[in-house]
Design a protein around this motif. Structure first.
Motif, mmCIF file in Angstrom:
data_model
loop_
_atom_site.group_PDB
_atom_site.id
_atom_site.type_symbol
_atom_site.label_atom_id
_atom_site.label_comp_id
_atom_site.label_asym_id
_atom_site.label_seq_id
_atom_site.Cartn_x
_atom_site.Cartn_y
_atom_site.Cartn_z
ATOM 1 N N GLU A 117 0.282 75.692 55.461
ATOM 2 C CA GLU A 117 0.717 74.574 56.195
ATOM 3 C C GLU A 117 -0.418 73.713 56.622
ATOM 4 O O GLU A 117 -1.245 74.315 57.649
ATOM 5 C CB GLU A 117 1.594 74.791 57.590
ATOM 6 N N PRO A 118 -0.493 72.373 56.081
ATOM 7 C CA PRO A 118 -1.547 71.655 56.734
ATOM 8 C C PRO A 118 -1.346 71.341 58.169
ATOM 9 O O PRO A 118 -0.067 71.020 58.683
ATOM 10 C CB PRO A 118 -1.235 70.230 56.055
ATOM 11 N N GLN A 119 -2.367 71.195 58.955
ATOM 12 C CA GLN A 119 -2.458 70.972 60.655
ATOM 13 C C GLN A 119 -2.524 69.675 60.742
ATOM 14 O O GLN A 119 -2.320 69.194 62.044
ATOM 15 C CB GLN A 119 -3.267 71.897 61.098
ATOM 16 N N GLY A 120 -2.910 68.766 59.822
ATOM 17 C CA GLY A 120 -3.041 67.413 60.267
ATOM 18 C C GLY A 120 -4.516 66.797 60.446
ATOM 19 O O GLY A 120 -4.935 65.657 60.610
ATOM 20 N N ASP A 121 -5.111 67.939 60.576
ATOM 21 C CA ASP A 121 -6.520 67.476 61.200
ATOM 22 C C ASP A 121 -7.592 68.190 59.956
ATOM 23 O O ASP A 121 -8.836 68.221 60.244
ATOM 24 C CB ASP A 121 -6.928 68.095 62.553
ATOM 25 N N GLY A 122 -7.068 68.296 58.793
ATOM 26 C CA GLY A 122 -8.111 68.838 57.909
ATOM 27 C C GLY A 122 -8.025 70.484 57.940
ATOM 28 O O GLY A 122 -8.754 71.071 57.021
ATOM 29 N N ARG A 123 -7.248 71.013 58.894
ATOM 30 C CA ARG A 123 -7.479 72.281 58.892
ATOM 31 C C ARG A 123 -5.984 72.937 58.457
ATOM 32 O O ARG A 123 -4.914 72.125 58.271
ATOM 33 C CB ARG A 123 -7.549 73.070 60.259
ATOM 34 N N PHE A 124 -5.731 74.334 58.108
ATOM 35 C CA PHE A 124 -4.518 74.854 57.685
ATOM 36 C C PHE A 124 -4.002 75.993 58.500
ATOM 37 O O PHE A 124 -5.132 76.839 58.916
ATOM 38 C CB PHE A 124 -4.530 75.284 56.367
ATOM 39 N N SER A 125 -2.922 76.469 58.419
ATOM 40 C CA SER A 125 -2.400 77.875 58.664
ATOM 41 C C SER A 125 -1.993 78.347 57.786
ATOM 42 O O SER A 125 -1.171 77.842 56.958
ATOM 43 C CB SER A 125 -1.447 77.732 59.839
ATOM 44 N N VAL A 126 -2.236 79.770 57.683
ATOM 45 C CA VAL A 126 -1.832 80.469 56.199
ATOM 46 C C VAL A 126 -1.216 81.774 56.675
ATOM 47 O O VAL A 126 -1.624 82.652 57.833
ATOM 48 C CB VAL A 126 -3.021 80.881 55.491
ATOM 49 N N GLN A 127 0.152 82.084 56.230
ATOM 50 C CA GLN A 127 0.621 83.230 56.565
ATOM 51 C C GLN A 127 1.307 83.866 55.290
ATOM 52 O O GLN A 127 1.739 83.414 54.508
ATOM 53 C CB GLN A 127 1.951 82.763 57.312
ATOM 54 N N SER A 128 1.418 85.327 55.364
ATOM 55 C CA SER A 128 1.980 85.853 54.220
ATOM 56 C C SER A 128 3.363 86.117 54.788
ATOM 57 O O SER A 128 3.705 86.335 56.034
ATOM 58 C CB SER A 128 1.287 87.164 53.904
ATOM 59 N N SER A 129 4.338 86.212 53.914
ATOM 60 C CA SER A 129 5.689 86.510 54.203
ATOM 61 C C SER A 129 6.189 87.663 53.562
ATOM 62 O O SER A 129 5.862 87.960 52.370
ATOM 63 C CB SER A 129 6.629 85.282 54.075
ATOM 64 N N PRO A 130 7.290 88.389 53.890
ATOM 65 C CA PRO A 130 7.796 87.944 55.120
ATOM 66 C C PRO A 130 7.054 88.529 56.177
ATOM 67 O O PRO A 130 6.743 89.865 56.246
ATOM 68 C CB PRO A 130 9.282 88.821 55.046
ATOM 69 N N GLY A 131 7.023 87.904 57.341
ATOM 70 C CA GLY A 131 6.597 88.302 58.679
ATOM 71 C C GLY A 131 5.135 88.736 58.673
ATOM 72 O O GLY A 131 4.825 89.677 59.488
ATOM 73 N N GLY A 132 4.308 88.223 57.849
ATOM 74 C CA GLY A 132 2.792 88.842 57.668
ATOM 75 C C GLY A 132 2.002 88.149 58.686
ATOM 76 O O GLY A 132 2.340 87.250 59.596
ATOM 77 N N GLU A 133 0.682 88.381 58.597
ATOM 78 C CA GLU A 133 -0.267 88.190 59.435
ATOM 79 C C GLU A 133 -0.618 86.713 59.418
ATOM 80 O O GLU A 133 -0.229 85.941 58.371
ATOM 81 C CB GLU A 133 -1.459 88.791 59.389
#
Length: 159
Positions: A117-133
Motif C-alpha cells: 500500500e502506497p503511503q502517499g509520501d513515497g513510502r509503502f507498507s507491506v504485509q503478507s496475508s492472511p494476517g502476516g507481519e
C-alpha cells in the motif's frame, strides 16, 4: 465462456444465430484456441489476460498489462521495481482499493498474497496475508527486497 476455477471469463460475445453458438461451444470444448476461435466466429471477444492464461503465463501477462496501463502510471516505478525481483515476478499482480496485491495463485485466495500500500509520501507498507507481519515505512529502493522476504525459494509465502 467462464473458467471452471474462480470467476475468470475466457471469452464472450453474442449472436442471434443459434447454430453459431452450438459450433462455438463444440469448438471450445474440443480445444480450439482463442485466436482461431475468433477467426471462425468474429463475434467472439477475449482479453490479453485470457491469452496469457491460455499460454500458461498469467503472471507475466498481468505484469505487462499493469505496466502498460496509463491508469497506473503513478505506480509504474513501483511495479517495475517489484517485477524485476525474481521471487515476485512469478506472483500474480492486481490492484484492489489502491493496494497492489501479489497473489500466489490468482484462483485460490487462501494461497496467500503480499499487499503493498502506497503511503502517499513515497513510502509503502507491506504485509503478507492472511494476517502476516506488516512492514511499514518502506522506501521504494528497499520495497522489492522487503516484499520478497515474505516469499521462500519455492515461491510460497513464509509462515
Amino acid at each position: 465462456m467462464d473458467s471452471a476455477e474462480g470467476d475468470f471469463v475466457w471469452a464472450n460475445g453474442s449472436t442471434s444465430a443459434l447454430g453459431d453458438i452450438a459450433e462455438v461451444i463444440d469448438a471450445w470444448r474440443s480445444g480450439v484456441l482463442l485466436a482461431p476461435l475468433r477467426e471462425r466466429f468474429p463475434f467472439i471477444e477475449f482479453s490479453k489476460m485470457a491469452e496469457g492464461y491460455e499460454r500458461g503465463e498469467p503472471a507475466e501477462t498481468a505484469w505487462s498489462i499493469l505496466l502498460a496501463d496509463d491508469n497506473h502510471i503513478s505506480h509504474r516505478e513501483m511495479l517495475a521495481a517489484l517485477r524485476s525481483n525474481s521471487r515476485l515476478s512469478g506472483m500474480f499482480p492486481f490492484f484492489s482499493h489502491d493496494v497492489l496485491r501479489l497473489a500466489i495463485d490468482p484462483f485460490k485466495r487462501d494461497a496467500g498474497e503480499i499487499c503493498i500500500e502506497p503511503q502517499g509520501d513515497g513510502r509503502f507498507s507491506v504485509q503478507s496475508s492472511p494476517g502476516g507481519e506488516i512492514l511499514a515505512d518502506v522506501e521504494l529502493a528497499d520495497l522489492a527486497d522487503m516484499a520478497s522476504s515474505f516469499v521462500d525459494s519455492r515461491g510460497e509465502l513464509r509462515s
